[in-house]
Design an enzyme around this catalytic site. Structure first.
Site, PDB file in Angstrom:
ATOM      1  N   GLY A 113      17.817  50.657  -2.458  1.00 35.02           N
ATOM      2  CA  GLY A 113      17.796  52.132  -3.108  1.00 35.02           C
ATOM      3  C   GLY A 113      17.020  52.565  -3.991  1.00 35.02           C
ATOM      4  O   GLY A 113      16.337  51.554  -4.768  1.00 35.02           O
ATOM      5  N   GLY A 115      16.595  53.333  -7.257  1.00 34.42           N
ATOM      6  CA  GLY A 115      17.231  52.646  -8.725  1.00 34.42           C
ATOM      7  C   GLY A 115      16.600  53.346  -9.599  1.00 34.42           C
ATOM      8  O   GLY A 115      17.163  53.541 -10.852  1.00 34.42           O
ATOM      9  N   LYS A 136       9.751  59.204 -10.947  1.00 35.15           N
ATOM     10  CA  LYS A 136       9.884  57.788 -11.162  1.00 35.15           C
ATOM     11  C   LYS A 136      10.335  57.390 -12.619  1.00 35.15           C
ATOM     12  O   LYS A 136       9.347  57.847 -13.642  1.00 35.15           O
ATOM     13  CB  LYS A 136       8.836  56.849 -10.655  1.00 35.15           C
ATOM     14  CG  LYS A 136       9.029  55.336 -10.633  1.00 35.15           C
ATOM     15  CD  LYS A 136       8.006  54.699  -9.863  1.00 35.15           C
ATOM     16  CE  LYS A 136       8.040  53.064 -10.114  1.00 35.15           C
ATOM     17  NZ  LYS A 136       7.164  52.556  -9.190  1.00 35.15           N
ATOM     18  N   GLY A 149      17.030  52.417 -14.681  1.00 35.12           N
ATOM     19  CA  GLY A 149      16.578  53.614 -14.316  1.00 35.12           C
ATOM     20  C   GLY A 149      15.414  54.197 -14.993  1.00 35.12           C
ATOM     21  O   GLY A 149      14.647  55.023 -14.642  1.00 35.12           O
ATOM     22  N   ARG A 213      11.111  54.550   3.940  1.00 32.79           N
ATOM     23  CA  ARG A 213      10.545  52.980   3.849  1.00 32.79           C
ATOM     24  C   ARG A 213      11.106  52.308   4.942  1.00 32.79           C
ATOM     25  O   ARG A 213      12.128  52.597   5.808  1.00 32.79           O
ATOM     26  CB  ARG A 213      11.082  52.348   2.549  1.00 32.79           C
ATOM     27  CG  ARG A 213      10.539  53.049   1.433  1.00 32.79           C
ATOM     28  CD  ARG A 213      11.375  52.922   0.114  1.00 32.79           C
ATOM     29  NE  ARG A 213      11.332  53.713  -0.888  1.00 32.79           N
ATOM     30  CZ  ARG A 213      10.347  53.513  -1.944  1.00 32.79           C
ATOM     31  NH1 ARG A 213       9.680  52.248  -2.011  1.00 32.79           N
ATOM     32  NH2 ARG A 213      10.020  54.101  -2.958  1.00 32.79           N
ATOM     33  N   ASP A 285      11.094  46.879   1.309  1.00 34.91           N
ATOM     34  CA  ASP A 285      11.249  48.329   0.744  1.00 34.91           C
ATOM     35  C   ASP A 285      10.265  48.805   0.209  1.00 34.91           C
ATOM     36  O   ASP A 285      10.493  50.104  -0.284  1.00 34.91           O
ATOM     37  CB  ASP A 285      12.606  47.940  -0.361  1.00 34.91           C
ATOM     38  CG  ASP A 285      12.234  46.809  -1.368  1.00 34.91           C
ATOM     39  OD1 ASP A 285      11.775  45.560  -0.592  1.00 34.91           O
ATOM     40  OD2 ASP A 285      12.120  47.097  -2.457  1.00 34.91           O
TER      41      ASP A 285
HETATM   42  P1  AMP Z   1      10.357  47.009  -6.695  1.00 40.12           P
HETATM   43  O1  AMP Z   1      10.390  46.156  -5.777  1.00 40.12           O
HETATM   44  O2  AMP Z   1       9.787  47.220  -8.273  1.00 40.12           O
HETATM   45  O3  AMP Z   1       9.705  48.434  -5.800  1.00 40.12           O
HETATM   46  O4  AMP Z   1      11.926  47.450  -7.172  1.00 40.12           O
HETATM   47  C1  AMP Z   1      12.740  46.926  -6.154  1.00 40.12           C
HETATM   48  C2  AMP Z   1      14.068  47.659  -6.407  1.00 40.12           C
HETATM   49  O5  AMP Z   1      14.626  47.617  -7.942  1.00 40.12           O
HETATM   50  C3  AMP Z   1      14.345  49.069  -6.005  1.00 40.12           C
HETATM   51  O6  AMP Z   1      15.503  49.344  -5.523  1.00 40.12           O
HETATM   52  C4  AMP Z   1      14.049  49.813  -7.578  1.00 40.12           C
HETATM   53  O7  AMP Z   1      14.684  51.245  -7.405  1.00 40.12           O
HETATM   54  C5  AMP Z   1      14.857  48.693  -8.203  1.00 40.12           C
HETATM   55  N1  AMP Z   1      14.371  49.133  -9.759  1.00 40.12           N
HETATM   56  C6  AMP Z   1      13.011  48.363 -10.173  1.00 40.12           C
HETATM   57  N2  AMP Z   1      13.164  48.729 -11.423  1.00 40.12           N
HETATM   58  C7  AMP Z   1      14.240  49.338 -11.948  1.00 40.12           C
HETATM   59  C8  AMP Z   1      14.746  49.680 -13.041  1.00 40.12           C
HETATM   60  N3  AMP Z   1      14.004  49.901 -14.294  1.00 40.12           N
HETATM   61  N4  AMP Z   1      15.852  50.500 -13.240  1.00 40.12           N
HETATM   62  C9  AMP Z   1      16.425  50.638 -11.966  1.00 40.12           C
HETATM   63  N5  AMP Z   1      16.349  50.036 -10.802  1.00 40.12           N
HETATM   64  C10 AMP Z   1      15.149  49.522 -10.709  1.00 40.12           C
HETATM   65 MG    MG Z   2      10.275  49.674  -4.700  1.00 38.68          MG
END
Ligand code: AMP
Ligand code: MG
Length: 535
Positions: A113, A115, A136, A149, A213, A285
């Site tokens: 989701g 995040g 973001k 987040g 996605r 994702d």
């Molecule tokens: P990514 O592969 O970096 O696109 O992220 C994978 C998952 O981790 C997604 O659900 C993002 O929303 C979550 N995510 C990555 N970094 C953070 C963060 N700093 N805080 C919260 N969720 C994160």
């Molecule tokens: Mg991602």
């Protein structure tokens, strides 16, 4: 005449018109408190961005602004920063985080989701187009799992510049409107080696027709929520693929949709390969159903041509996401999407046909792309295989900068071939041994013969090459220099880079420094040759 009640300086942000179809037509999570949780039976959760203590606008893309009818220069930077950091939610915005899952590095990861992404709403511009605005790094959501987040300046700057650079290169991508500093420090352990340190926090405002996605469909399928899966797919087709929304039987429509997603994905990957882009985290994702490059994290640009190179330190052991494997991974990700929608199609056969066709389609488009990079009008796949293959074999002989090689190849006089115009492409000047020089010259002769046979006049060949081989890409070390300066409070290089990258196919005299190959100091420096996911 301006009516008397109009403000003296119209504030275009306030005039954005929102029509939030994702919110209006898909089910919401009934829980509205902001805590981490599993969310089922819903496509999104309502969530408010967190308040940034001292937002400051440091970069702005006028081309992205034009998509939503905003001005080339924001009139009131502080007012914009408030909105683009998430401190002020405008009338018509309905902030949400969406719910998706995904396969990470080949393994099912369950619910992920948004995040740290928050959709503010869908803008309808004056031309009737729809663009979702997404922050973001504006604070935690129900999908933040164990993280905060937030995002740091380092990674946000990379996302901002690369999104816009890719757009100007002609690569399908999500866009970036703004880069805002939050005024807050965020702690990150860049190398995951037990040295956490504070960094400036930042928020990027991303813009795309939608941020849907592969993982949105995978999660609903994994939960066997076929009814919501169908609703989401019907919604996606109606909003993002209206040309498919006819009254054919739904099963045919879904299969045609999958074929369309596959075609768009092939197109995107062919562009990545053309410009030497390595995404670095091609988890499902991070795959847009619109075939847009999305989620700029530990991406990198090929310097020396090396099909085995991955920029992502987390990927160093298996190199799953290496440059040369991107087409195969895209196909694997499409297989995951096919599995997800199979309950709606009922019959695997049409989906299998698309997946089988992927390889043929990729081979055709990739060969046509290589032909264009060589300035050829036509590609004769079987015949050209040797010519192309020998070129890549030459690249493998000594570290060769792909971008410089192709760009400078247009300068070679095909009536009297010489490797001289190509010299700067080799990282080690000593690498051009007599044997390699001879092999290059032989290739150049073969190439010259092929151009003559193609019948393309030389000015047309050069024009075609210069429209397909960029002079300027966002070289890894350039992004890192802009980061170093921005962290010291100097944002000039961001603006200068953004400006150069607006016209990547033009020579731009005076800007040669931005076309230079990686300097030696950058070979092993973190942020230049290797990137971590810590962002
Ligand atoms: P990514 O592969 O970096 O696109 O992220 C994978 C998952 O981790 C997604 O659900 C993002 O929303 C979550 N995510 C990555 N970094 C953070 C963060 N700093 N805080 C919260 N969720 C994160
Ligand atoms: Mg991602």
């Amino acid at each position: 005449m301006v009516p008397m009640h109009a403000p003296p300086h119209p504030a275009p942000l306030e005039t954005l018109r929102f029509d939030n179809r994702f919110v209006a037509e898909l089910p919401a999570d009934p829980e509205t408190a902001n805590f981490r949780r599993q969310v089922s039976g819903a496509c999104y959760s309502r969530v408010m961005p967190q308040v940034a203590p001292a937002p400051k606008l440091v970069a702005w893309s006028r081309e992205a602004a034009a998509l939503v009818d905003l001005p080339a220069e924001p009139a009131d930077a502080d007012g914009y920063a408030e909105v683009l950091a998430g401190n002020r939610v405008l009338d018509g915005m309905e902030p949400i985080a969406t719910c998706y899952g995904g396969h990470q590095f080949g393994n099912w990861a369950g619910q992920l989701g948004d995040g740290r992404a928050i959709n503010l709403g869908e803008v309808v511009n004056g031309r009737g187009e729809r663009w979702t605005l997404q922050l973001k790094g504006a604070g935690p959501t129900p999908y933040s799992r164990t993280a905060d987040g937030l995002a740091v300046l380092r990674s946000s700057l990379r996302e901002f510049l690369c999104s816009e650079a890719m757009f100007h290169l002609g690569v399908p991508t999500t866009r970036a409107l703004s880069l805002v500093l939050t005024g807050e420090q965020v702690v990150r352990d860049i190398l995951y080696d037990g040295h956490p340190a504070p960094e400036p926090g930042a928020v990027v405002c991303r813009v795309a027709p939608s941020f849907t996605r592969f993982g949105h469909f995978e999660l609903l399928a994994a939960r066997r929520d076929t009814e919501l899966l169908r609703r989401l797919l019907d919604f996606t087709i109606a909003t993002d693929f209206p040309e498919l929304a006819d009254d054919n039987a739904p099963k045919d429509r879904y299969a045609r949709w999958f074929a369309d997603v596959s075609a768009r994905t092939v197109d995107m990957i062919v562009h990545w390969m053309r410009v030497g882009f390595v995404h670095g985290v091609m988890n499902t994702d991070n795959m847009s159903v619109l075939g847009l490059t999305i989620d700029y994290g530990p991406y990198g640009w090929l310097e020396g041509y090396d099909p085995d190179w991955t920029p992502n330190t987390t990927d160093a052991a298996t190199r799953r996401y290496r440059y040369g494997q991107q087409p195969a991974i895209a196909q694997w990700n499409l297989l995951r999407l096919a599995h997800a929608i199979l309950p709606l199609v009922g019959d695997a056969e049409p989906l299998e046909a698309v997946l089988t066709d992927f390889a043929r389609r990729y081979a055709d488009e990739s060969a046509a792309m290589t032909a264009r990079k060589l300035g050829l009008e036509r590609c004769e796949q079987e015949r050209d295989e040797r010519l192309f293959g020998e070129l890549f074999a030459i690249f493998a002989k000594a570290e060769t900068d792909m971008t410089l090689f192709f760009r400078n190849l247009a300068r070679v006089d095909l009536d009297a071939v010489s490797v001289e115009p190509l010299r700067e492409a080799w990282y080690d000047p000593g690498a051009l041994t007599p044997a390699l020089r001879e092999r290059c010259e032989a290739w150049l002769e073969a190439y010259a013969g092929r151009v003559r046979q193609d019948g393309t006049p030389d000015d047309a060949r050069v024009a075609r090459m210069n429209a397909n081989n960029p002079r300027f890409v966002l070289r890894n070390y350039l992004a890192q220099q802009a980061i170093d300066q921005a962290e010291a409070g100097d944002f000039d290089m961001i603006h200068e880079l953004l400006d150069v990258l607006r016209r990547p196919y033009d020579e731009q005299p005076g800007k040669e420094a931005f076309a230079g190959k990686r300097p030696e100091w950058a070979r092993h420096r973190a942020g230049c040759s290797m990137l971590s996911c810590s962002s």
